[in-house]
Design a protein around this motif. Structure first.
Motif, mmCIF file in Angstrom:
data_model
loop_
_atom_site.group_PDB
_atom_site.id
_atom_site.type_symbol
_atom_site.label_atom_id
_atom_site.label_comp_id
_atom_site.label_asym_id
_atom_site.label_seq_id
_atom_site.Cartn_x
_atom_site.Cartn_y
_atom_site.Cartn_z
ATOM 1 N N ALA A 238 0.834 -1.207 0.000
ATOM 2 C CA ALA A 238 0.000 0.000 0.000
ATOM 3 C C ALA A 238 0.866 1.253 0.000
ATOM 4 N N ALA A 239 1.908 1.238 0.813
ATOM 5 C CA ALA A 239 2.807 2.391 0.869
ATOM 6 C C ALA A 239 3.515 2.605 -0.463
ATOM 7 N N ASP A 240 3.802 1.509 -1.171
ATOM 8 C CA ASP A 240 4.459 1.617 -2.477
ATOM 9 C C ASP A 240 3.618 2.422 -3.467
ATOM 10 N N ARG A 241 2.299 2.437 -3.289
ATOM 11 C CA ARG A 241 1.417 3.193 -4.171
ATOM 12 C C ARG A 241 1.552 4.694 -3.931
ATOM 13 N N VAL A 242 2.027 5.049 -2.759
ATOM 14 C CA VAL A 242 2.108 6.465 -2.368
ATOM 15 C C VAL A 242 3.517 7.023 -2.523
ATOM 16 N N ARG A 243 4.521 6.177 -2.413
ATOM 17 C CA ARG A 243 5.913 6.649 -2.420
ATOM 18 C C ARG A 243 6.258 7.504 -3.646
ATOM 19 N N PRO A 244 5.903 7.088 -4.881
ATOM 20 C CA PRO A 244 6.270 7.923 -6.043
ATOM 21 C C PRO A 244 5.664 9.323 -5.992
ATOM 22 N N GLY A 284 17.675 12.346 -11.705
ATOM 23 C CA GLY A 284 16.934 11.513 -12.639
ATOM 24 C C GLY A 284 16.684 10.094 -12.169
ATOM 25 N N ARG A 285 17.031 9.802 -10.920
ATOM 26 C CA ARG A 285 16.849 8.449 -10.391
ATOM 27 C C ARG A 285 15.513 8.372 -9.637
ATOM 28 N N ARG A 286 14.435 8.369 -10.373
ATOM 29 C CA ARG A 286 13.110 8.473 -9.756
ATOM 30 C C ARG A 286 12.739 7.225 -8.960
ATOM 31 N N ASP A 287 13.122 6.056 -9.430
ATOM 32 C CA ASP A 287 12.819 4.836 -8.685
ATOM 33 C C ASP A 287 13.539 4.832 -7.347
ATOM 34 N N GLU A 288 14.793 5.275 -7.358
ATOM 35 C CA GLU A 288 15.551 5.344 -6.109
ATOM 36 C C GLU A 288 14.961 6.392 -5.170
ATOM 37 N N ALA A 289 14.488 7.496 -5.748
ATOM 38 C CA ALA A 289 13.859 8.540 -4.930
ATOM 39 C C ALA A 289 12.624 8.003 -4.232
ATOM 40 N N ALA A 290 11.795 7.268 -4.972
ATOM 41 C CA ALA A 290 10.598 6.692 -4.378
ATOM 42 C C ALA A 290 10.948 5.682 -3.296
ATOM 43 N N ALA A 291 11.953 4.874 -3.558
ATOM 44 C CA ALA A 291 12.363 3.866 -2.576
ATOM 45 C C ALA A 291 12.882 4.505 -1.297
ATOM 46 N N ALA A 292 13.402 5.724 -1.397
ATOM 47 C CA ALA A 292 13.953 6.425 -0.232
ATOM 48 C C ALA A 292 12.866 7.042 0.652
ATOM 49 N N THR A 295 8.311 4.201 4.964
ATOM 50 C CA THR A 295 6.922 3.905 5.305
ATOM 51 C C THR A 295 6.429 4.836 6.399
ATOM 52 N N THR A 296 7.308 5.190 7.315
ATOM 53 C CA THR A 296 6.928 6.134 8.373
ATOM 54 C C THR A 296 6.526 7.480 7.782
ATOM 55 N N MET A 297 7.255 7.953 6.779
ATOM 56 C CA MET A 297 6.906 9.204 6.121
ATOM 57 C C MET A 297 5.528 9.104 5.478
ATOM 58 N N GLU A 299 3.066 7.116 6.334
ATOM 59 C CA GLU A 299 2.010 6.993 7.337
ATOM 60 C C GLU A 299 1.735 8.285 8.085
ATOM 61 N N ARG A 300 2.641 9.255 8.011
ATOM 62 C CA ARG A 300 2.381 10.554 8.633
ATOM 63 C C ARG A 300 1.317 11.342 7.874
ATOM 64 N N VAL A 301 1.214 11.108 6.567
ATOM 65 C CA VAL A 301 0.325 11.947 5.754
ATOM 66 C C VAL A 301 -0.698 11.145 4.958
ATOM 67 N N ALA A 302 -0.685 9.832 5.062
ATOM 68 C CA ALA A 302 -1.585 8.982 4.277
ATOM 69 C C ALA A 302 -2.114 7.856 5.146
ATOM 70 N N LEU A 303 -3.148 7.186 4.642
ATOM 71 C CA LEU A 303 -3.734 6.038 5.326
ATOM 72 C C LEU A 303 -3.512 4.815 4.444
ATOM 73 N N VAL A 304 -2.675 3.917 4.894
ATOM 74 C CA VAL A 304 -2.306 2.760 4.077
ATOM 75 C C VAL A 304 -2.340 1.490 4.916
#
Length: 343
Positions: A238-244, A284-292, A295-297, A299-304
């Motif tokens: 669920a968090a993976d849907r929000v990270r990008p 330009g490393r967008r996948d790495e940016a999302a991975a960084a 989950t705590t970040m 959960e502070r602003v989303a419900l997953v």
């Protein structure tokens, strides 16, 4: 009344997103209070609301946001009055300054002193919507414009407003902007608001309400915020849907040292994480940016996560400053979200 629900439609990517009309129709059927369209530097915020609003009868239609640099105050007043008439008084004008990259790079408008510019802009819009004369002398706007042919004259709108006091809400992330919203607007469009870290916002709102001439009080002031809701038994999935989405705003929506979204998360204590996300994104490393994005970040602003987890976390959101949670979700999850929020 309790916590209301809205749907965040966002702005388009390469083309019109499929299924939006069905999403809006389902939201209205389920009792959602509002739908919100956005703009960046592609699709605009007003046209989709006019199109989609024609197929609805009850939901409020809000811009989240209409960028001030995109239109003169007069053009915004005209559009707001027109859409308010077409929708039978359901329009909510959400305004924001955007950032210097878009304001100066896309619109070719100056960005400095956005708070002072916002104050003047809102004052002019309110005057024109109420059919006041187009007379204003400020630091950023002057009506009629000086110079030119010298033939410009103060005018009143030929259109009589359906509501002379149609609601204006302001987008704000920093405390000074939030205080301004509390002083001059009917509501605040929050972004990346966290109910776990809101003392700064509560103080800023209180400061604005206490100013002389403040338009509203805490009792009749609305607070809207987009909250990503992803129901899934697997929290990480669920968090993976929000990270990008978070990576885009923290890392790419603004220049290094001039990114308001970055600053919001940094104030929450994620300065090191933000620096890494931005480093990856700007390289330009967008996948790495999302991975960084931890989950705590998220959960502070989303419900997953699973329904039970979200139901428990909603207790904090119900006690927060929000009056309306605008969710970004698939049509298949709208009913489940409404059941979780409203019981």
């Amino acid at each position: 009344m309790g916590l209301q629900l809205g749907v965040a439609l966002g702005y388009w990517d390469a083309g019109p997103p499929p299924g939006v009309a069905d999403l809006v129709a389902e939201a209205e059927r389920l009792g959602y209070d509002s739908i919100w369209a956005a703009e960046a530097y592609g699709s605009d915020a007003l046209t989709p609301l006019a199109w989609l609003g024609a197929g609805t009868t009850r939901v409020r239609l809000g811009t989240s946001i209409a960028q001030m640099a995109a239109r003169t105050p007069a053009a915004t007043a005209m559009a707001a009055m027109t859409l308010d008439h077409l929708s039978g008084g359901r329009f909510v004008l959400g305004l924001g300054a955007s950032g210097p990259q878009v304001t100066e790079g896309w619109y070719g408008q100056p960005y400095p002193r956005p708070l002072a510019r916002t104050r003047e802009y809102v004052q002019i819009v309110r005057t024109l919507v109420a059919r006041g004369r187009s007379e204003f002398t400020g630091e950023h706007f002057t009506l009629p414009v000086p110079g030119g042919t010298g033939l410009g004259k103060p005018l009143r709108s030929t259109l009589h407003p359906l509501r002379a006091d149609l609601p204006i809400v302001l987008a704000a992330e920093g405390p000074r902007n939030v205080a301004l919203a509390a002083e001059i607007a009917d509501g605040w469009l929050a972004m990346f608001y966290s109910p776990y870290d809101d003392a700064l916002y509560r103080a800023a709102l209180a400061e604005g309400f206490a100013r002389e001439g403040a338009r509203r009080s805490a009792e009749d002031f609305e607070v809207f915020c987009r909250v990503n809701v992803v129901i899934d038994d697997d929290v990480e999935a669920a968090a993976d849907r929000v990270r990008p989405y978070l990576a885009l705003y923290i890392g790419g929506m603004g220049a290094r040292g001039a990114n308001f979204h970055y600053e919001v998360f940094a104030r929450m204590g994620f300065e090191a994480e933000c620096a890494g996300i931005q480093e990856h994104y700007l390289a330009g490393r967008r996948d790495e940016a999302a991975a960084a994005v931890t989950t705590t970040m998220v959960e502070r602003v989303a419900l997953v996560g699973p329904r039970a987890k979200i139901a428990e976390e909603l207790t904090v959101w119900r006690e927060s400053l929000l009056t309306t949670m605008t969710v970004s979700a698939d049509v298949s999850q709208l009913a489940a979200i409404a059941e979780l929020v409203h019981g």
